[in-house]
Design an enzyme around this catalytic site. Sequence first.
Site, short mmCIF file in Angstrom:
data_model
loop_
_atom_site.label_atom_id
_atom_site.label_comp_id
_atom_site.label_asym_id
_atom_site.label_seq_id
_atom_site.Cartn_x
_atom_site.Cartn_y
_atom_site.Cartn_z
N PRO B 128 0.90 -1.20 0.05
CA PRO B 128 -0.07 -0.18 0.04
C PRO B 128 0.74 1.33 0.07
O PRO B 128 0.73 2.20 -0.74
CB PRO B 128 -0.86 -0.10 1.09
CG PRO B 128 -0.90 -1.75 1.58
CD PRO B 128 0.18 -2.17 0.96
N GLU B 363 4.51 -3.23 -13.27
CA GLU B 363 5.92 -3.44 -13.41
C GLU B 363 6.83 -2.40 -13.74
O GLU B 363 7.69 -2.28 -14.46
CB GLU B 363 6.20 -4.71 -14.36
CG GLU B 363 5.45 -5.68 -14.01
CD GLU B 363 5.94 -7.38 -14.68
OE1 GLU B 363 7.20 -7.27 -15.13
OE2 GLU B 363 4.92 -8.28 -14.70
C1 LIG Z 1 -3.84 -5.15 -12.78
C2 LIG Z 1 -2.41 -4.71 -11.81
C3 LIG Z 1 -1.91 -5.76 -11.62
C4 LIG Z 1 -0.39 -5.82 -10.67
N1 LIG Z 1 0.17 -6.95 -10.66
C5 LIG Z 1 1.23 -6.91 -9.64
C6 LIG Z 1 1.75 -7.94 -9.18
O1 LIG Z 1 1.64 -9.08 -9.74
N2 LIG Z 1 2.81 -7.88 -8.35
C7 LIG Z 1 3.06 -6.56 -7.77
O2 LIG Z 1 4.11 -6.46 -6.96
N3 LIG Z 1 2.62 -5.60 -8.17
C8 LIG Z 1 1.68 -5.43 -9.01
N4 LIG Z 1 1.06 -4.32 -9.45
C9 LIG Z 1 1.31 -3.16 -8.79
C10 LIG Z 1 2.06 -2.14 -9.78
O3 LIG Z 1 3.46 -2.76 -10.20
C11 LIG Z 1 2.09 -0.75 -9.41
O4 LIG Z 1 0.80 -0.44 -9.10
C12 LIG Z 1 2.90 0.12 -9.68
O5 LIG Z 1 4.30 -0.23 -9.65
C13 LIG Z 1 2.69 1.54 -9.34
O6 LIG Z 1 2.89 1.66 -8.03
P1 LIG Z 1 1.71 2.61 -7.14
O7 LIG Z 1 0.25 1.88 -7.97
O8 LIG Z 1 1.91 2.53 -5.78
O9 LIG Z 1 1.78 3.93 -7.78
P2 LIG Z 1 2.64 5.11 -7.21
O10 LIG Z 1 4.18 4.76 -7.02
O11 LIG Z 1 2.18 5.81 -6.03
O12 LIG Z 1 2.82 6.20 -8.31
C14 LIG Z 1 1.69 7.18 -8.52
C15 LIG Z 1 2.19 8.33 -9.79
O13 LIG Z 1 3.77 8.76 -9.27
C16 LIG Z 1 4.47 8.42 -10.34
N5 LIG Z 1 5.79 8.26 -9.69
C17 LIG Z 1 6.03 7.71 -8.70
N6 LIG Z 1 7.35 7.82 -8.42
C18 LIG Z 1 7.88 8.84 -9.32
C19 LIG Z 1 9.29 9.30 -9.46
N7 LIG Z 1 10.31 8.98 -8.81
N8 LIG Z 1 9.17 10.05 -10.62
C20 LIG Z 1 8.24 10.47 -11.41
N9 LIG Z 1 6.91 9.84 -11.28
C21 LIG Z 1 6.69 9.04 -10.12
C22 LIG Z 1 4.06 7.28 -11.17
O14 LIG Z 1 4.68 6.96 -12.23
C23 LIG Z 1 2.41 7.18 -11.15
O15 LIG Z 1 2.07 8.14 -12.10
C24 LIG Z 1 -0.09 -4.54 -10.25
C25 LIG Z 1 -1.15 -3.32 -10.48
C26 LIG Z 1 -2.17 -3.60 -11.30
C27 LIG Z 1 -3.12 -2.53 -11.57
#
Ligand SMILES: Cc1cc2nc3c(=O)[nH]c(=O)nc-3n(C[C@H](O)[C@H](O)[C@H](O)COP(=O)(O)OP(=O)(O)OC[C@H]3O[C@@H](n4cnc5c(N)ncnc54)[C@H](O)[C@@H]3O)c2cc1C
Lengths: 262, 379
Positions: B128, B363
């Site tokens: 989260p 990913e």
């Molecule tokens: C359908 C689905 C399947 C998934 N399957 C898996 C899985 O099997 N295993 C697993 O571990 N995860 C899984 N995920 C998770 C997915 O990898 C994450 O949602 C993703 O890495 C982004 O993380 P977050 O959602 O917390 O977004 P955040 O990290 O909160 O990002 C929010 C926004 O901020 C931007 N941002 C964040 N940091 C920076 C930075 N340093 N510079 C510029 N912009 C930034 C991001 O690009 C995004 O636009 C899945 C997600 C979905 C929706």
Amino acid sequence: MKTFVCIKYVPDTSEAEVKLNPDGLTVDDSRFSFDINDADNYAVEESVQIKEAQGGEVTVLSIGPKKSEVMIRMALAKGCDKAMRVEDERMYGHDPLMVAKVLAGAIKGQEFDLVLTGCMASDDWHMSTGVALAEELGVNHASMVNKVEVLDGKVKVNRELEGGLLESVEVELPAVLTIQTGINEPRYAPIKGIRMAQKKELNVVSLDDIGVDPAAVGADASGIELEKLYIPEVVSTAEYLEGEPEEKAEKLATILHKGGLL
Amino acid sequence: MDFSLSDSEIMIQQMVRDFSQNELAPIAADLDREGRFPQEIIEKMAALDLFALPFSEDYGGTGDGYLAYVLAVEEISRACASTGITYAAHCSIGTGPIYLFGTEEQKQKWVVPCAEGKMLAAFGLTEPDAGSDAGGTKTTAVLDNGQWVINGNKCFITNATYAGVVIITAVTEPGKGAHGISAFIVPRDSEGFSVSAPYEKLGLKASDTAEIVMDNVRIPENYLLGNRGEGFKQFLQALDGGRISIGALSVGIAQASLDAALDYAKERRQFGQLISKFQAIQFKLADMATAVELARLAVYRAAWLKDQGLPFTRESAMAKLFASETAVKTALEAIQIFGGYGYTREYPVERYLRDAKLMEIGEGTSEIQRLVIARQLGC
Ligand SMILES: Cc1cc2nc3c(=O)[nH]c(=O)nc-3n(C[C@H](O)[C@H](O)[C@H](O)COP(=O)(O)OP(=O)(O)OC[C@H]3O[C@@H](n4cnc5c(N)ncnc54)[C@H](O)[C@@H]3O)c2cc1C
């Protein structure tokens, strides 16, 4: 049970427009992808099912270019045991009789109980290669087969006739059967089968290798000469009916009536 | 330079295409509408050895390599991207880390059943409060009496409900940041391990995404994957491979959008002619086809580099970035070409758009891909 299954490499004409080469005798196939002829795919499946039930060996036989080896190996991947590919420019491929002579030449001298072919090829629609092959081999045949049951020294087959009628016949072996689409459900080759297929025997032979006299299967030996291929002119006969729904319906009924369609 | 596929690669591509178009494409719209995980399709895929593709024969695989696997992901996703992500998550980030970093014993115990398709695998990295910033992992693992005790939540985990095994990351050395994270093999049936109801998603509705809760989950000490403290490094490596499969998924969806748009443009008439005769539509189709082809080349090349044992971090990030953005743009343009019909459930292009969007997020988001690429450029 020793079986030969004859398969043909045909273009998929649904993918691109059919265009002729300037010679007017050949089709420009550069835009097509090629694959196994549909009915032959069912023949392959039938041969493998017969082998699985009866034991024995299936040999794939095909006349075609080097690139057709992918298709041949796919049949091997589905369970056929070995393959032979004939490639020789001297044979006259337009004439199914010449093709049958070459196939017979490749089979002759080897033991066989059954030869399966597709009932027709989707490119030239001759529907005669399998039957001509039986004649060349001097064995029985049944065409348009949609069920095969192996009995002792013979097979019981269903043949599809006009109007959905089925004919059930017993054919003594050895025999050639031309197989209908829908006779079975062709399997997909598992990846491990695809791997094994790369190691199975695939002999590439010329007419000389199979002891067929090139003069006997060349253009001069054939009674058929391909004069030309052409694409019929498309004439547009579409007619748009105008007016209120009732008027349109009336006009349509008149046209259908005049055309003798009602 | 030789761009041709080997005979067996062509055969794999053709077989998976036939299978996907015949068995999967006809039910994809229903799967999406019902949000149903297609267990029967997964079983058929296992029987065709599809799960064995990227692994060596020593561990139940076929030894065909990553490029062959990428061809399969592309063809499956072209028919149904939900099934594509189920397959890709299982192979590349689920089973992949055990295959890459596991001991011989771990590989025999876990990779073999995963490669044989007897068990699904999942990868639990995201939390989260730790998404893009995976170094911010909060889940903890503490060694107690020869067992690891794991506590924490993982969110958005693909295949969580159906997986027999989940690879998770957890902090083993608090205060050491990324160097304090380790990876673990957690069997699904461990006590204290639970999975939430699946998320309601925009797309990929026939794939399973759920949250994992680990409450004092105890696993044997030797279920640690790779070296202690190297979990962060390992998942970066696993994601390098995973990104190539997201690229392949994207190419599959983009190709499906192009196919649908092209067919439609050649049927739909307006102003007395086919809309494919309007230059405005032709240019759209030409741009779409060009982008799809370039994305495909980038994805295949990244896979090829991986198969050759050459570095591919930069290329896989580039391929994923370009292919995922291509998938979204191509799906949008396909909807435009369909006009109002494209906006309805009657045609598949709206599904392609909903499915494609995840490719820019999972990913590593597009922003994170650009960070990875910039880092590779020495910024
Ligand atoms: C359908 C689905 C399947 C998934 N399957 C898996 C899985 O099997 N295993 C697993 O571990 N995860 C899984 N995920 C998770 C997915 O990898 C994450 O949602 C993703 O890495 C982004 O993380 P977050 O959602 O917390 O977004 P955040 O990290 O909160 O990002 C929010 C926004 O901020 C931007 N941002 C964040 N940091 C920076 C930075 N340093 N510079 C510029 N912009 C930034 C991001 O690009 C995004 O636009 C899945 C997600 C979905 C929706």
